[in-house]
Design a protein around this motif. Structure first.
Motif, PDB file in Angstrom:
ATOM      1  N   ARG A   1      35.832   3.986  51.658  1.00 15.88           N
ATOM      2  CA  ARG A   1      37.152   3.924  51.028  1.00 15.88           C
ATOM      3  C   ARG A   1      38.244   4.327  52.009  1.00 15.88           C
ATOM      4  O   ARG A   1      39.309   3.687  52.077  1.00 15.88           O
ATOM      5  CB  ARG A   1      37.185   4.824  49.797  1.00 15.88           C
ATOM      6  N   MET A   2      38.010   5.386  52.785  1.00 17.95           N
ATOM      7  CA  MET A   2      39.011   5.820  53.761  1.00 17.95           C
ATOM      8  C   MET A   2      39.161   4.793  54.889  1.00 17.95           C
ATOM      9  O   MET A   2      40.268   4.564  55.388  1.00 17.95           O
ATOM     10  CB  MET A   2      38.642   7.197  54.317  1.00 17.95           C
TER      11      MET A   2
ATOM     12  N   ALA B   1      41.245  14.531  47.941  1.00 25.44           N
ATOM     13  CA  ALA B   1      41.741  15.427  46.889  1.00 25.44           C
ATOM     14  C   ALA B   1      41.365  14.909  45.497  1.00 25.44           C
ATOM     15  O   ALA B   1      40.937  15.689  44.624  1.00 25.44           O
ATOM     16  CB  ALA B   1      43.258  15.575  47.007  1.00 25.44           C
ATOM     17  N   MET B   2      41.513  13.604  45.274  1.00 26.09           N
ATOM     18  CA  MET B   2      41.159  13.043  43.977  1.00 26.09           C
ATOM     19  C   MET B   2      39.658  13.146  43.723  1.00 26.09           C
ATOM     20  O   MET B   2      39.217  13.426  42.598  1.00 26.09           O
ATOM     21  CB  MET B   2      41.603  11.577  43.913  1.00 26.09           C
TER      22      MET B   2
ATOM     23  N   LYS C   1      49.315  -1.100  49.639  1.00 29.62           N
ATOM     24  CA  LYS C   1      48.149  -1.145  50.503  1.00 29.62           C
ATOM     25  C   LYS C   1      47.386   0.178  50.505  1.00 29.62           C
ATOM     26  O   LYS C   1      46.174   0.205  50.672  1.00 29.62           O
ATOM     27  CB  LYS C   1      48.567  -1.483  51.943  1.00 29.62           C
ATOM     28  N   ASN C   2      48.095   1.289  50.347  1.00 28.51           N
ATOM     29  CA  ASN C   2      47.461   2.595  50.489  1.00 28.51           C
ATOM     30  C   ASN C   2      47.406   3.399  49.193  1.00 28.51           C
ATOM     31  O   ASN C   2      47.021   4.554  49.208  1.00 28.51           O
ATOM     32  CB  ASN C   2      48.219   3.422  51.545  1.00 28.51           C
ATOM     33  N   GLU C   3      47.814   2.817  48.087  1.00 30.17           N
ATOM     34  CA  GLU C   3      47.786   3.489  46.788  1.00 30.17           C
ATOM     35  C   GLU C   3      48.624   4.761  46.790  1.00 30.17           C
ATOM     36  O   GLU C   3      48.288   5.746  46.142  1.00 30.17           O
ATOM     37  CB  GLU C   3      46.343   3.798  46.385  1.00 30.17           C
ATOM     38  N   LEU C   4      49.710   4.748  47.577  1.00 36.13           N
ATOM     39  CA  LEU C   4      50.642   5.860  47.611  1.00 36.13           C
ATOM     40  C   LEU C   4      51.977   5.396  47.042  1.00 36.13           C
ATOM     41  O   LEU C   4      52.324   4.226  47.142  1.00 36.13           O
ATOM     42  CB  LEU C   4      50.853   6.363  49.045  1.00 36.13           C
ATOM     43  N   THR C   5      52.720   6.330  46.477  1.00 32.05           N
ATOM     44  CA  THR C   5      54.044   5.986  45.984  1.00 32.05           C
ATOM     45  C   THR C   5      54.994   5.821  47.165  1.00 32.05           C
ATOM     46  O   THR C   5      54.756   6.395  48.245  1.00 32.05           O
ATOM     47  CB  THR C   5      54.577   7.082  45.053  1.00 32.05           C
TER      48      THR C   5
ATOM     49  N   CYS D   1      44.124   9.012  53.061  1.00 35.79           N
ATOM     50  CA  CYS D   1      42.761   9.542  53.130  1.00 35.79           C
ATOM     51  C   CYS D   1      42.671  10.924  52.483  1.00 35.79           C
ATOM     52  O   CYS D   1      41.702  11.223  51.770  1.00 35.79           O
ATOM     53  CB  CYS D   1      42.306   9.612  54.587  1.00 35.79           C
ATOM     54  N   LEU D   2      43.664  11.761  52.739  1.00 30.34           N
ATOM     55  CA  LEU D   2      43.687  13.083  52.105  1.00 30.34           C
ATOM     56  C   LEU D   2      43.799  12.960  50.592  1.00 30.34           C
ATOM     57  O   LEU D   2      43.203  13.755  49.846  1.00 30.34           O
ATOM     58  CB  LEU D   2      44.851  13.908  52.663  1.00 30.34           C
TER      59      LEU D   2
END
Length: 356
Positions: free
Chosen positions: A202-203, A343-344, A305-309, A338-339
């Motif tokens: 995943r990372m 964390a999740m 792309k990175n599932e970040l806001t 990746c972090l």
């Protein structure tokens, strides 16, 4: 009645604390000493992760069993592209710079001439002294040009050595990487082996998605810059190299947040060698485009792309640039993603244990 509390610290504890503090101090000094090699190794590792899909694609579609051969084909392809790009950009740039230095006296006289449009503008706003100061400064820089050229050549030589080291390590990592990954996974506890393999994959996907997203952003910027330069050069009837300059925008656009600003500065400077109005026009274009990209294109693409806001993407890039410069800015977004995955995953496991 007050009670006295005495704390007794053994000699062994004191010695242990001293050893820990000394080891930490020595460790930080050692890391600071080898900071440059560590940067090269980390850059090669990140580049190997980013290029792994391309090597796998070549190996799969060309039916090449040797991973070293597939990696070699990828390297040759990149080398051919770089040679073609440098051949298209560098000679015209040197020619424009030489022409600018040759025409510098006539350009200065044109600015001073009150019969020309720019000369009347300078005279109207009382900028004659400023023009004289700038002209004097430019003459001094042109006269002392050999010194910075020698200094720049030395820096370029050092950067070239570092680049070769990164490319060699990246090649080795691409060839040996899958085998090393399997060895590390097999060293894990059998109970957690499958889960940790999934986390690593995943990372890895996050990093490759980030690289693909940054390539898309750079391509979009280069395309619009190419269109703008073709139109502007036609309007002002100036001969520049729009395709080569768009390639510069594409390369610098790989750097998040500030890459396009760096590329824009280079392009505007090159345009100024041919025409100041052209340079001003391109400067306005880049100023408008960068505002649009920073608040729409880049956060939207990288967040998908990175599932970040978009906010986290912006914060990660700023922190990365502040801590590690251009390299830090480039790796900060996938590192943050990746972090987030770790964390999740930790939170999900804690939740499952609490439910059980």
């Amino acid at each position: 009645m007050q009670q006295k509390v005495e704390v007794t610290v053994s000699n062994r504890t004191i010695i242990r604390i001293i050893v820990i503090v000394a080891a930490t101090f020595i460790g930080f000094n050692f890391l600071a000493t080898i900071r440059h090699p560590l940067t090269l190794i980390f850059s090669a590792f990140f580049l190997a992760l980013a290029l792994h899909p391309a090597v796998s694609w070549i190996s799969r579609h060309l039916k090449i069993k040797s991973r070293a051969a597939a990696t070699g084909i990828a390297y040759v392809s990149v080398l051919v592209f770089l040679v073609a790009f440098i051949s298209a950009v560098v000679p015209p740039l040197f020619r424009q710079t030489s022409d600018f230095i040759t025409d510098l006296p006539s350009k200065i006289e044109e600015v001073r001439d009150t019969n020309t449009g720019i000369g009347r503008l300078v005279n109207k706003y009382g900028l004659q002294d400023t023009v004289d100061d700038v002209a004097s400064s430019m003459r001094d820089k042109v006269k002392d040009l050999p010194q910075p050229v020698i200094s720049t050549a030395s820096k370029v030589g050092s950067a070239l050595v570092s680049l070769i080291a990164i490319l060699v390590m990246t090649f080795m990592m691409l060839v040996e990487g899958p085998a090393w990954f399997e060895k590390v996974v097999n060293l894990q506890n059998k109970k957690n082996r499958a889960h940790r393999r999934e986390l690593a994959i995943r990372m890895y996907q996050v990093i490759t998605n980030y690289v693909n997203g940054q390539l898309l952003i750079a391509a979009i910027a280069a395309f619009f810059a190419l269109v703008a330069m073709v139109i502007a050069s036609s309007v002002f009837n100036q001969s520049i190299n729009p395709l080569g300059l768009a390639g510069i925008i594409a390369l610098t656009g790989l750097i998040p947040m500030i890459g396009n600003t760096l590329g824009a500065a280079i392009v505007v400077a090159v345009c100024a060698l041919s025409s100041f109005p052209l340079a001003i026009t391109m400067g306005i274009f880049f100023l408008v485009y960068q505002q649009i990209e920073n608040v729409t294109i880049q956060p939207y693409i990288q967040s998908r792309k990175n599932e970040l806001t978009p906010l986290l993407v912006f914060i990660a890039a700023l922190c990365g640039i502040g801590l590690g410069g251009l390299l830090g800015g480039f790796v900060a977004i996938p590192l943050a993603a990746c972090l987030r995955i770790l964390a999740m995953d930790y939170y999900e496991h804690r939740t499952q244990k609490a439910d059980n």
